[in-house]
Design an enzyme around this catalytic site. Sequence first.
Site, mmCIF file in Angstrom:
data_model
loop_
_atom_site.group_PDB
_atom_site.id
_atom_site.type_symbol
_atom_site.label_atom_id
_atom_site.label_comp_id
_atom_site.label_asym_id
_atom_site.label_seq_id
_atom_site.Cartn_x
_atom_site.Cartn_y
_atom_site.Cartn_z
ATOM 1 N N ARG A 11 -0.439 -9.401 13.459
ATOM 2 C CA ARG A 11 -0.985 -8.388 12.622
ATOM 3 C C ARG A 11 -1.720 -9.080 11.414
ATOM 4 N NH1 ARG A 11 4.389 -5.696 11.235
ATOM 5 N NH2 ARG A 11 3.310 -4.438 9.499
ATOM 6 N N ARG A 59 -9.699 0.498 9.004
ATOM 7 C CA ARG A 59 -9.059 -0.812 9.471
ATOM 8 C C ARG A 59 -9.962 -1.793 9.835
ATOM 9 N NH1 ARG A 59 -3.469 -0.237 8.695
ATOM 10 N NH2 ARG A 59 -2.189 -1.550 9.923
ATOM 11 N N LYS A 116 0.705 -1.087 0.126
ATOM 12 C CA LYS A 116 -0.105 0.014 -0.077
ATOM 13 C C LYS A 116 0.907 1.259 0.179
ATOM 14 C CE LYS A 116 -1.994 -1.171 3.860
ATOM 15 N NZ LYS A 116 -1.274 -2.611 4.108
ATOM 16 N N ARG A 163 11.185 -1.353 10.925
ATOM 17 C CA ARG A 163 10.381 -0.874 11.701
ATOM 18 C C ARG A 163 10.353 -1.981 13.056
ATOM 19 N NH1 ARG A 163 4.752 -0.553 8.357
ATOM 20 N NH2 ARG A 163 3.947 -1.590 10.373
ATOM 21 N N ARG A 219 11.636 -5.482 4.866
ATOM 22 C CA ARG A 219 11.125 -4.171 4.608
ATOM 23 C C ARG A 219 12.146 -3.274 5.380
ATOM 24 N NH1 ARG A 219 4.984 -2.182 5.466
ATOM 25 N NH2 ARG A 219 5.260 -3.264 7.235
HETATM 26 P P1 ADP Z 1 2.193 -2.076 3.216
HETATM 27 O O1 ADP Z 1 2.314 -0.326 3.090
HETATM 28 O O2 ADP Z 1 1.174 -2.303 2.477
HETATM 29 O O3 ADP Z 1 2.371 -2.514 4.712
HETATM 30 P P2 ADP Z 1 4.695 -1.559 1.777
HETATM 31 O O4 ADP Z 1 4.379 -0.644 0.572
HETATM 32 O O5 ADP Z 1 5.591 -0.996 2.962
HETATM 33 O O6 ADP Z 1 3.391 -2.411 2.536
HETATM 34 O O7 ADP Z 1 5.590 -2.877 1.116
HETATM 35 C C1 ADP Z 1 6.180 -3.775 2.125
HETATM 36 C C2 ADP Z 1 7.372 -4.531 1.717
HETATM 37 O O8 ADP Z 1 7.502 -5.110 0.275
HETATM 38 C C3 ADP Z 1 8.301 -3.249 1.157
HETATM 39 O O9 ADP Z 1 9.664 -3.801 1.633
HETATM 40 C C4 ADP Z 1 8.258 -3.141 -0.157
HETATM 41 O O10 ADP Z 1 9.774 -2.606 -0.670
HETATM 42 C C5 ADP Z 1 7.936 -4.553 -0.597
HETATM 43 N N1 ADP Z 1 7.166 -4.493 -1.804
HETATM 44 C C6 ADP Z 1 6.024 -3.797 -2.272
HETATM 45 N N2 ADP Z 1 5.439 -4.048 -3.416
HETATM 46 C C7 ADP Z 1 6.185 -4.903 -3.781
HETATM 47 C C8 ADP Z 1 6.079 -6.092 -4.928
HETATM 48 N N3 ADP Z 1 5.184 -5.834 -5.828
HETATM 49 N N4 ADP Z 1 6.776 -6.858 -5.198
HETATM 50 C C9 ADP Z 1 7.965 -6.913 -4.222
HETATM 51 N N5 ADP Z 1 7.962 -6.662 -3.139
HETATM 52 C C10 ADP Z 1 7.105 -5.362 -2.839
HETATM 53 P P1 ADP Z 2 0.862 -2.262 8.120
HETATM 54 O O1 ADP Z 2 0.210 -1.768 6.833
HETATM 55 O O2 ADP Z 2 2.218 -2.670 7.445
HETATM 56 O O3 ADP Z 2 0.228 -3.230 8.929
HETATM 57 P P2 ADP Z 2 0.691 0.432 9.318
HETATM 58 O O4 ADP Z 2 1.949 1.363 9.332
HETATM 59 O O5 ADP Z 2 -0.679 0.718 8.234
HETATM 60 O O6 ADP Z 2 1.365 -1.088 8.929
HETATM 61 O O7 ADP Z 2 0.240 0.189 10.629
HETATM 62 C C1 ADP Z 2 1.075 -0.005 11.941
HETATM 63 C C2 ADP Z 2 0.174 -0.202 13.110
HETATM 64 O O8 ADP Z 2 -0.331 1.076 13.429
HETATM 65 C C3 ADP Z 2 -0.688 -1.215 12.937
HETATM 66 O O9 ADP Z 2 -0.441 -2.445 13.286
HETATM 67 C C4 ADP Z 2 -1.802 -0.657 14.152
HETATM 68 O O10 ADP Z 2 -1.432 -0.937 15.398
HETATM 69 C C5 ADP Z 2 -1.423 0.782 13.785
HETATM 70 N N1 ADP Z 2 -2.645 1.412 13.054
HETATM 71 C C6 ADP Z 2 -2.105 2.005 11.798
HETATM 72 N N2 ADP Z 2 -3.228 2.205 11.259
HETATM 73 C C7 ADP Z 2 -4.647 2.233 11.988
HETATM 74 C C8 ADP Z 2 -5.930 2.357 12.081
HETATM 75 N N3 ADP Z 2 -6.340 2.979 10.900
HETATM 76 N N4 ADP Z 2 -6.611 1.917 13.128
HETATM 77 C C9 ADP Z 2 -6.095 1.366 14.171
HETATM 78 N N5 ADP Z 2 -4.762 0.968 14.437
HETATM 79 C C10 ADP Z 2 -3.999 1.445 13.177
#
Ligand code: ADP
Ligand code: ADP
Length: 217
Positions: free
Chosen positions: A171, A88, A13, A160, A127
């Site tokens: 998660r 979420r 995302k 992270r 990541r």
């Molecule tokens: P999210 O915001 O949904 O948690 P991220 O955009 O941070 O996910 O992506 C998670 C990890 O996967 C990052 O290390 C990113 O570089 C990698 N990543 C994202 N999209 C792809 C893809 N299409 N193929 C391979 N790796 C990816």
């Molecule tokens: P990812 O998509 O990689 O799981 P985020 O950066 O979106 O990570 O979220 C990290 C953490 O922050 C989540 O595991 C949760 O604890 C909190 N969080 C983020 N967005 C929300 C939301 N909209 N509602 C509740 N908790 C959230």
Amino acid sequence: MNVILLGPPGAGKGTQAQFITQRYGIPQISTGDMLRSAVKVGSDLGLKVKDIMASGGLVSDEIINNLIENKISNPEYKNRIIFDGFPRNLEQAKILDNLLKKYNQQMSLALNLKVDNQILVKRITGRVTCSACNKTFNTFFDPPKNCELKECGQRKLITRSDDNEETIVKRLKTYDEKTFPVLDYYLKKGIMKNIDGMQEINAISDQLFTIIAAVRS
Ligand code: ADP
Ligand code: ADP
């Protein structure tokens, strides 16, 4: 236009939000990034959410509601937000609808990135994020040498604290239980598109651009 990026942790995302921002100039609002900043500076908000984030649960809807209303009510963001990591759960989806109505705005699209769990675990454990420009890389799939050398000159890449194997399991469970039902909510509204999030990063963004262009025109 307002767009939501949906998908489990590690689906891509944040990565795709940055591409959409670059292409269309629509700002990305990541609730996760906002909460992490609060934890980093040690504000009251940060102290409140630190433990729950570390455990892989969701912080309270009230806290998230305040963060989101601050943005939606700002004329600078009117009808031009990419929501990343929000809503979420179903409650947050309803809160968002009420806020959009209150500030006379609409949601155009919910883009759902679909990725299998075993790939998600690898994406999350690999990541790393650039501490200067917030760009995300992956030690397995997208090695970070480009950012270090070319894009911002910064060499400090951060992992992270919640990107560890134990918290990832929690998660993903939180996603299945709380976030997955949100997909059906947007499906019923007729604004959701599923995207295969297991393609190459650029192939996904091309597909997202095509979908967005069709809705904008
Ligand atoms: P999210 O915001 O949904 O948690 P991220 O955009 O941070 O996910 O992506 C998670 C990890 O996967 C990052 O290390 C990113 O570089 C990698 N990543 C994202 N999209 C792809 C893809 N299409 N193929 C391979 N790796 C990816
Ligand atoms: P990812 O998509 O990689 O799981 P985020 O950066 O979106 O990570 O979220 C990290 C953490 O922050 C989540 O595991 C949760 O604890 C909190 N969080 C983020 N967005 C929300 C939301 N909209 N509602 C509740 N908790 C959230």
